[in-house]
Design a protein around this motif. Structure first.
Motif, PDB file in Angstrom:
ATOM      1  N   PRO A 106      44.643  37.085  33.848  1.00  9.88           N
ATOM      2  CA  PRO A 106      44.428  36.193  32.705  1.00  9.88           C
ATOM      3  C   PRO A 106      45.688  35.481  32.228  1.00  9.88           C
ATOM      4  CG  PRO A 106      43.424  38.349  32.326  1.00  9.88           C
ATOM      5  CD  PRO A 106      44.301  38.482  33.528  1.00  9.88           C
ATOM      6  N   ASP A 107      46.848  36.023  32.566  1.00  9.83           N
ATOM      7  CA  ASP A 107      48.085  35.521  31.985  1.00  9.83           C
ATOM      8  C   ASP A 107      48.899  34.611  32.905  1.00  9.83           C
ATOM      9  OD1 ASP A 107      47.622  37.146  29.666  1.00  9.83           O
ATOM     10  OD2 ASP A 107      48.323  38.864  30.832  1.00  9.83           O
ATOM     11  N   ASP A 123      48.921  32.284  36.779  1.00 14.33           N
ATOM     12  CA  ASP A 123      48.347  31.800  38.030  1.00 14.33           C
ATOM     13  C   ASP A 123      49.207  32.254  39.207  1.00 14.33           C
ATOM     14  OD1 ASP A 123      46.588  30.528  36.374  1.00 14.33           O
ATOM     15  OD2 ASP A 123      47.357  28.504  36.723  1.00 14.33           O
ATOM     16  N   GLY A 124      48.559  32.434  40.356  1.00 13.52           N
ATOM     17  CA  GLY A 124      49.287  32.759  41.577  1.00 13.52           C
ATOM     18  C   GLY A 124      49.769  34.186  41.669  1.00 13.52           C
ATOM     19  N   VAL A 125      49.437  35.006  40.694  1.00 22.65           N
ATOM     20  CA  VAL A 125      49.799  36.423  40.681  1.00 22.65           C
ATOM     21  C   VAL A 125      48.536  37.234  40.462  1.00 22.65           C
ATOM     22  CG1 VAL A 125      51.020  38.229  39.392  1.00 22.65           C
ATOM     23  CG2 VAL A 125      52.180  36.089  39.936  1.00 22.65           C
ATOM     24  N   VAL A 126      48.340  38.271  41.262  1.00 24.66           N
ATOM     25  CA  VAL A 126      47.100  39.047  41.195  1.00 24.66           C
ATOM     26  C   VAL A 126      47.372  40.503  40.838  1.00 24.66           C
ATOM     27  CG1 VAL A 126      45.758  37.642  42.805  1.00 24.66           C
ATOM     28  CG2 VAL A 126      47.197  39.475  43.696  1.00 24.66           C
ATOM     29  N   TYR A 127      46.373  41.129  40.250  1.00 21.91           N
ATOM     30  CA  TYR A 127      46.377  42.569  40.059  1.00 21.91           C
ATOM     31  C   TYR A 127      45.754  43.210  41.298  1.00 21.91           C
ATOM     32  CZ  TYR A 127      47.635  42.349  35.115  1.00 21.91           C
ATOM     33  OH  TYR A 127      48.303  42.156  33.929  1.00 21.91           O
ATOM     34  N   GLN A 136      37.583  32.721  30.175  1.00 21.88           N
ATOM     35  CA  GLN A 136      38.288  31.971  31.205  1.00 21.88           C
ATOM     36  C   GLN A 136      37.522  32.043  32.520  1.00 21.88           C
ATOM     37  OE1 GLN A 136      42.785  32.303  31.439  1.00 21.88           O
ATOM     38  NE2 GLN A 136      42.376  34.123  30.231  1.00 21.88           N
ATOM     39  N   SER A 137      37.839  31.119  33.423  1.00 21.58           N
ATOM     40  CA  SER A 137      37.296  31.146  34.773  1.00 21.58           C
ATOM     41  C   SER A 137      38.329  31.739  35.714  1.00 21.58           C
ATOM     42  CB  SER A 137      36.927  29.727  35.236  1.00 21.58           C
ATOM     43  OG  SER A 137      35.898  29.205  34.435  1.00 21.58           O
ATOM     44  N   PHE A 138      37.873  32.620  36.582  1.00 20.94           N
ATOM     45  CA  PHE A 138      38.778  33.270  37.515  1.00 20.94           C
ATOM     46  C   PHE A 138      38.351  32.964  38.961  1.00 20.94           C
ATOM     47  CE2 PHE A 138      39.359  35.458  33.515  1.00 20.94           C
ATOM     48  CZ  PHE A 138      40.744  35.434  33.404  1.00 20.94           C
ATOM     49  N   GLU A 139      38.083  33.992  39.766  1.00 17.28           N
ATOM     50  CA  GLU A 139      37.905  33.768  41.192  1.00 17.28           C
ATOM     51  C   GLU A 139      36.488  33.422  41.630  1.00 17.28           C
ATOM     52  OE1 GLU A 139      37.706  36.759  39.546  1.00 17.28           O
ATOM     53  OE2 GLU A 139      38.580  38.220  40.939  1.00 17.28           O
ATOM     54  N   ASP A 140      35.539  33.365  40.713  1.00 13.34           N
ATOM     55  CA  ASP A 140      34.146  33.183  41.120  1.00 13.34           C
ATOM     56  C   ASP A 140      33.908  31.878  41.886  1.00 13.34           C
ATOM     57  OD1 ASP A 140      33.300  35.596  40.180  1.00 13.34           O
ATOM     58  OD2 ASP A 140      32.360  34.829  38.359  1.00 13.34           O
TER      59      ASP A 140
END
Length: 425
Positions: A121-122, A124-128, A304-308
């Motif tokens: 959420p915080d 872009d370009g970085v994933v958990y 927010q919109s994420f990977e969907d």
């Protein structure tokens, strides 16, 4: 010692005191002085402890999992496995199966998804990402690998605290990183300081200075520009709310993080580095599915919109990149989102791991959704993690995703069934 005092001791400063209290508690149940819980089939592989951010020490987390009726409990702290040995020992004391893992932020800069909002959420370009099923023999190696990332994170935490102080200066509030933030963490014992620690310290300062109730809502809205509505408003209007501090933290996290957040960089290993290390210690690299958020069930995420929108592209890439699993939280997503992610996991043979993210006292450890027919396979997967850790503890070459095991049992379903049976023994 009385039952209530022993419960309090589960969060004592020293591990020996916590485990001693747990042993005394178990003795009370064994003697019949207390009624033991009924264990069901619920599982949870994403329980945070005080070694990242949570009201639960490893001993208390396992106790709460056990008293809630969980069949297995999984550790999942940020950038640390310092609580793992205690977590395992607590499980042994209570007779509940445990698994060990950690989660960390990783850079996607060398992938087709560089610069995109994925599951963070915080930034872009970085994933958990999550490492699951770490065998006990590899815990020390994992803690050592994570150490430089914790150090780099601490540098960024200090810079974010300074930035936050500039934002809140008009209220007369100020945070001292060492006294107010690091001091409420387990950093001294190998734990991690997170953004939640920073905002929880601010919550405590606000309550100390201004009290609770409408005055806090006025401060949030008029000074911090955070709109407070619905159930959150009711909870924060009530000064008698026993979890007031955590609901205030949730409101701050949802509304303040974008204003003081500094992008993580040096503390984020590349995805291929993460996968290589996790596989090398006999653990299971997993992608953490978030999915587009409309209404946050935990109250600390913005819509927010994420990977969907690019999930059909992402999931096959995960498999090709070397991920063995995908973890998701059944209570966080819509039925449509969950049906889609399950279908994609089955198509690309990614192990499915349930992960109900526990870091607040108002969150139930049991996920009733897991009792629905479409999620029953998640219990087998949790037991397969238990079986995997047991096998890999003897020899990582016989873990669930080792070349030797895959050659012997090519199908994922067969491996899950075999390792789940082994874990249940």
């Amino acid at each position: 010692m009385a039952h209530s005092s022993l419960i309090q001791q589960l969060n004592a400063p020293e591990k020996t005191a916590r485990l001693s209290a747990l042993r005394e508690l178990k003795a009370l149940f064994d003697s019949g002085a207390l009624t033991p819980p009924t264990t069901g089939n619920d599982v949870n592989n994403h329980i945070h402890t005080t070694y990242s951010f949570s009201p639960y020490s490893p001993s208390d987390a396992v106790y709460t999992a056990w008293i809630s009726g969980l069949a297995t409990a999984g550790l999942m702290d940020h950038d640390s496995v310092a609580g793992a040995e205690e977590f395992i020992e607590a499980g042994r004391i209570l007779g509940i199966a445990t698994t060990v893992g950690f989660e960390c932020r990783c850079s996607m800069s060398k992938t087709p998804f560089a610069g995109r909002k994925i599951n963070n959420p915080d930034q872009d370009g970085v994933v958990y990402l999550a490492a699951h099923g770490i065998p006990r023999r590899s815990i020390a190696a994992a803690q050592d690998w994570l150490a430089p990332f914790r150090e780099k994170r601490d540098i960024r935490n200090r810079a974010m605290t300074a930035k936050l102080n500039r934002i809140i200066s008009s209220t007369g509030l100020e945070l001292d990183y060492d006294r107010d933030i690091a001091a409420i963490s387990m950093q001294w014992d190998g734990g991690t300081v997170t953004e939640r620690h920073i905002l929880y310290a601010l919550s405590l300062k606000m309550m100390e200075r201004f009290g609770k109730g409408q005055i806090i809502i006025d401060l949030l809205e008029e000074k911090f520009g955070i709109s407070i509505a619905g159930e959150t408003r009711k909870l924060l209007q009530n000064p008698e709310n026993p979890m007031y501090d955590y609901y205030l933290l949730g409101a701050l996290k949802a509304g303040m993080v974008p204003r003081f957040y500094i992008n993580a960089a040096d503390e984020c290993p590349e995805v291929d580095e993460f996968i290589g290390f996790v596989k090398g210690i006999g653990a299971i690299p997993a992608y953490a599915y978030l999915g587009d958020v409309e209404n946050s069930v935990t109250g600390d995420k913005r819509a927010q919109s994420f990977e969907d929108s690019f999930l059909d592209e992402l999931v096959p890439w995960l498999k090709e990149a070397g991920f063995d699993a995908l973890t998701y939280m059944p209570t966080r997503n819509t039925p449509e989102q969950l049906a889609r992610i399950i279908c994609l996991c089955e198509k690309h043979e990614l192990m499915q791991i349930s992960g109900e993210d526990i870091n607040s006292p108002f969150q139930p450890f049991c996920c009733e959704a897991l009792r629905l027919p479409q999620f029953r396979h998640l219990a087998d997967c949790a037991w397969a993690l238990v079986g995997h850790e047991m096998a890999a503890e003897e020899d990582i070459a016989v873990g669930m995703f080792s070349d030797r095991t895959v050659a012997k049992m090519p199908g994922l379903a067969q491996r899950v069934g075999s390792f789940a049976a082994f874990g249940r023994i």
